[in-house]
Motif scaffolding. Structure first.
Motif, PDB file in Angstrom:
ATOM      1  N   PRO A   1      31.323  50.316  40.558  1.00 21.17           N
ATOM      2  CA  PRO A   1      31.076  48.961  40.075  1.00 21.17           C
ATOM      3  C   PRO A   1      30.989  47.970  41.233  1.00 21.17           C
ATOM      4  CG  PRO A   1      33.361  49.551  39.726  1.00 21.17           C
ATOM      5  CD  PRO A   1      32.672  50.796  40.206  1.00 21.17           C
ATOM      6  N   PHE A   2      30.236  46.893  40.995  1.00 24.13           N
ATOM      7  CA  PHE A   2      30.181  45.789  41.949  1.00 24.13           C
ATOM      8  C   PHE A   2      30.633  44.543  41.192  1.00 24.13           C
ATOM      9  CE2 PHE A   2      28.509  42.351  44.461  1.00 24.13           C
ATOM     10  CZ  PHE A   2      28.640  42.791  45.760  1.00 24.13           C
ATOM     11  N   VAL A   3      31.843  44.103  41.460  1.00 24.61           N
ATOM     12  CA  VAL A   3      32.433  42.989  40.716  1.00 24.61           C
ATOM     13  C   VAL A   3      32.024  41.681  41.379  1.00 24.61           C
ATOM     14  CG1 VAL A   3      34.570  41.919  39.924  1.00 24.61           C
ATOM     15  CG2 VAL A   3      34.368  44.416  39.982  1.00 24.61           C
ATOM     16  N   MET A   4      31.206  40.918  40.681  1.00 28.12           N
ATOM     17  CA  MET A   4      30.782  39.601  41.159  1.00 28.12           C
ATOM     18  C   MET A   4      30.315  38.803  39.950  1.00 28.12           C
ATOM     19  SD  MET A   4      27.929  38.587  44.014  1.00 28.12           S
ATOM     20  CE  MET A   4      27.598  36.885  44.449  1.00 28.12           C
ATOM     21  N   TYR A   5      31.204  37.965  39.456  1.00 28.57           N
ATOM     22  CA  TYR A   5      30.910  37.171  38.269  1.00 28.57           C
ATOM     23  C   TYR A   5      31.134  35.692  38.573  1.00 28.57           C
ATOM     24  CZ  TYR A   5      31.269  41.700  35.906  1.00 28.57           C
ATOM     25  OH  TYR A   5      31.093  43.002  35.528  1.00 28.57           O
ATOM     26  N   TYR A   6      30.356  34.842  37.916  1.00 21.00           N
ATOM     27  CA  TYR A   6      30.446  33.402  38.147  1.00 21.00           C
ATOM     28  C   TYR A   6      31.152  32.655  37.024  1.00 21.00           C
ATOM     29  CZ  TYR A   6      27.336  33.662  42.164  1.00 21.00           C
ATOM     30  OH  TYR A   6      26.793  33.935  43.405  1.00 21.00           O
ATOM     31  N   ARG A   7      31.409  33.323  35.896  1.00 24.16           N
ATOM     32  CA  ARG A   7      31.924  32.600  34.741  1.00 24.16           C
ATOM     33  C   ARG A   7      33.242  33.179  34.242  1.00 24.16           C
ATOM     34  NH1 ARG A   7      29.485  33.005  30.413  1.00 24.16           N
ATOM     35  NH2 ARG A   7      29.541  30.881  29.596  1.00 24.16           N
ATOM     36  N   THR A   8      34.025  33.777  35.124  1.00 20.65           N
ATOM     37  CA  THR A   8      35.273  34.411  34.708  1.00 20.65           C
ATOM     38  C   THR A   8      36.504  33.659  35.206  1.00 20.65           C
ATOM     39  OG1 THR A   8      35.220  35.871  36.647  1.00 20.65           O
ATOM     40  CG2 THR A   8      34.239  36.706  34.596  1.00 20.65           C
ATOM     41  N   CYS A   9      36.327  32.480  35.796  1.00 19.82           N
ATOM     42  CA  CYS A   9      37.458  31.756  36.386  1.00 19.82           C
ATOM     43  C   CYS A   9      37.542  30.323  35.861  1.00 19.82           C
ATOM     44  CB  CYS A   9      37.348  31.736  37.908  1.00 19.82           C
ATOM     45  SG  CYS A   9      37.273  33.355  38.666  1.00 19.82           S
ATOM     46  N   PRO A  10      37.663  30.111  34.549  1.00 13.96           N
ATOM     47  CA  PRO A  10      37.802  28.749  34.053  1.00 13.96           C
ATOM     48  C   PRO A  10      39.108  28.126  34.534  1.00 13.96           C
ATOM     49  CG  PRO A  10      38.225  30.327  32.307  1.00 13.96           C
ATOM     50  CD  PRO A  10      37.716  31.115  33.476  1.00 13.96           C
ATOM     51  N   LEU A  11      39.090  26.819  34.715  1.00 12.92           N
ATOM     52  CA  LEU A  11      40.243  26.119  35.276  1.00 12.92           C
ATOM     53  C   LEU A  11      41.497  26.346  34.441  1.00 12.92           C
ATOM     54  CD1 LEU A  11      41.536  24.189  37.274  1.00 12.92           C
ATOM     55  CD2 LEU A  11      40.592  22.276  35.952  1.00 12.92           C
ATOM     56  N   HIS A  12      41.382  26.294  33.110  1.00 11.00           N
ATOM     57  CA  HIS A  12      42.588  26.433  32.286  1.00 11.00           C
ATOM     58  C   HIS A  12      43.223  27.810  32.478  1.00 11.00           C
ATOM     59  CE1 HIS A  12      39.588  28.364  29.615  1.00 11.00           C
ATOM     60  NE2 HIS A  12      40.610  29.051  29.149  1.00 11.00           N
ATOM     61  N   ALA A  13      42.395  28.837  32.701  1.00 10.36           N
ATOM     62  CA  ALA A  13      42.938  30.183  32.879  1.00 10.36           C
ATOM     63  C   ALA A  13      43.673  30.312  34.205  1.00 10.36           C
ATOM     64  CB  ALA A  13      41.824  31.216  32.784  1.00 10.36           C
ATOM     65  N   VAL A  14      43.054  29.849  35.303  1.00  9.66           N
ATOM     66  CA  VAL A  14      43.713  30.011  36.600  1.00  9.66           C
ATOM     67  C   VAL A  14      44.956  29.129  36.696  1.00  9.66           C
ATOM     68  CG1 VAL A  14      41.626  30.775  37.770  1.00  9.66           C
ATOM     69  CG2 VAL A  14      42.180  28.357  37.753  1.00  9.66           C
ATOM     70  N   ARG A  15      44.950  27.965  36.042  1.00  6.25           N
ATOM     71  CA  ARG A  15      46.164  27.135  36.033  1.00  6.25           C
ATOM     72  C   ARG A  15      47.320  27.892  35.399  1.00  6.25           C
ATOM     73  NH1 ARG A  15      45.370  20.758  35.842  1.00  6.25           N
ATOM     74  NH2 ARG A  15      47.633  20.968  35.780  1.00  6.25           N
ATOM     75  N   GLY A  16      47.067  28.519  34.271  1.00  8.27           N
ATOM     76  CA  GLY A  16      48.123  29.261  33.603  1.00  8.27           C
ATOM     77  C   GLY A  16      48.608  30.441  34.423  1.00  8.27           C
ATOM     78  N   GLU A  17      47.702  31.145  35.063  1.00  5.03           N
ATOM     79  CA  GLU A  17      48.083  32.301  35.873  1.00  5.03           C
ATOM     80  C   GLU A  17      48.851  31.886  37.120  1.00  5.03           C
ATOM     81  OE1 GLU A  17      44.125  34.733  34.348  1.00  5.03           O
ATOM     82  OE2 GLU A  17      44.198  33.855  36.360  1.00  5.03           O
ATOM     83  N   LEU A  18      48.467  30.782  37.728  1.00 10.01           N
ATOM     84  CA  LEU A  18      49.211  30.285  38.892  1.00 10.01           C
ATOM     85  C   LEU A  18      50.621  29.856  38.493  1.00 10.01           C
ATOM     86  CD1 LEU A  18      46.340  28.235  40.535  1.00 10.01           C
ATOM     87  CD2 LEU A  18      47.515  30.152  41.620  1.00 10.01           C
TER      88      LEU A  18
END
Length: 240
Positions: free
Chosen positions: A186-203
């Motif tokens: 696989p070659f993982v390269m996506y542009y729409r998988t990091c919405p702000l609300h998601a990364v805020r919660g994970e951080l």
């Protein structure tokens, strides 16, 4: 393709049919001649937003590629600056461009640092991690920072649904999912998988306190909101 210094269409095709690591090893000598290299205006906007929070001592560029992030770290950090990436080819280019920095080859999902740095940054790399892999990265960055340290990265607002940009990104991600369903590795390269609300919660789950700073120099959308923000995650001085 892209520029006289950039890769040919054939070279890009070979890269896209390789693993992420092998693909970037192949692309490394011509990477700075592609649009995939973070533009200077984004690096400079990040530097300007972080400057009032400094000065910092030691700095780390996570998923450093060819070392473009040194444009941000070097003016802000008075001590050691380092980059970490899993591509030997990208690190070779970084060493040539920035011989005074330290360069470490490692999987960023298993960062080999503990309470070493005061500032960590990353540029354009989160799309190379599946959503399920981001918590390991964020936990590693939290561990790599000293108490009070900061982890920062720019994140752009999604384009309007009616815009060509929205459909171009959607089409790219769809094509990448099809490619990964029928081709290995696989070659993982996506542009729409990091919405702000998601990364805020994970951080926050990794132990950071999280705020955002508008990157005003990058402009506004039609509704008056900023085109980009700097996500600023701080490791608390005392554990929560």
């Amino acid at each position: 393709m892209f520029s006289p210094q950039g890769p040919s269409l054939r070279e890009l095709a070979v890269q896209a049919l390789s693993s992420v690591e092998r693909g970037y090893d192949l692309l490394a000598p011509k990477f700075d001649g592609t649009p995939f290299r973070t533009p200077d205006r984004i690096l400079d906007a990040t530097t300007d937003a972080l400057r009032p929070l400094g000065p910092f001592e030691q700095g780390l560029d996570v998923c450093c590629g060819t070392g473009a992030g040194m444009r941000t770290l070097e003016p802000l950090c008075h001590g050691r600056v380092a980059g970490v990436d899993f591509s030997a080819g990208m690190l070779a280019q970084a060493r040539t461009a920035h011989p005074d920095a330290d360069w470490v080859q490692a999987d960023v999902r298993e960062l080999p640092f503990a309470e070493t740095f005061d500032l960590a940054v990353t540029f354009g790399a989160l799309g190379h991690l599946l959503p399920a892999e981001r918590p390991a990265l964020f936990a590693g960055v939290h561990r790599a920072l000293r108490p009070g340290g900061a982890f920062a990265f720019p994140i752009t607002a999604p384009p309007p649904v009616a815009s060509a940009g929205y459909w171009a990104l959607l089409g790219f991600d769809a094509a990448m999912r099809v490619r990964n369903a029928v081709w290995r590795p696989p070659f993982v390269m996506y542009y729409r998988t990091c919405p702000l609300h998601a990364v805020r919660g994970e951080l926050a789950a990794a132990g950071f306190t999280v705020t955002t700073v508008p990157l005003t120099s990058l402009g506004q959308r039609e509704n008056g909101t900023p085109r980009a923000r700097l996500v600023l995650a701080r490791r608390p001085v005392t554990p929560a």
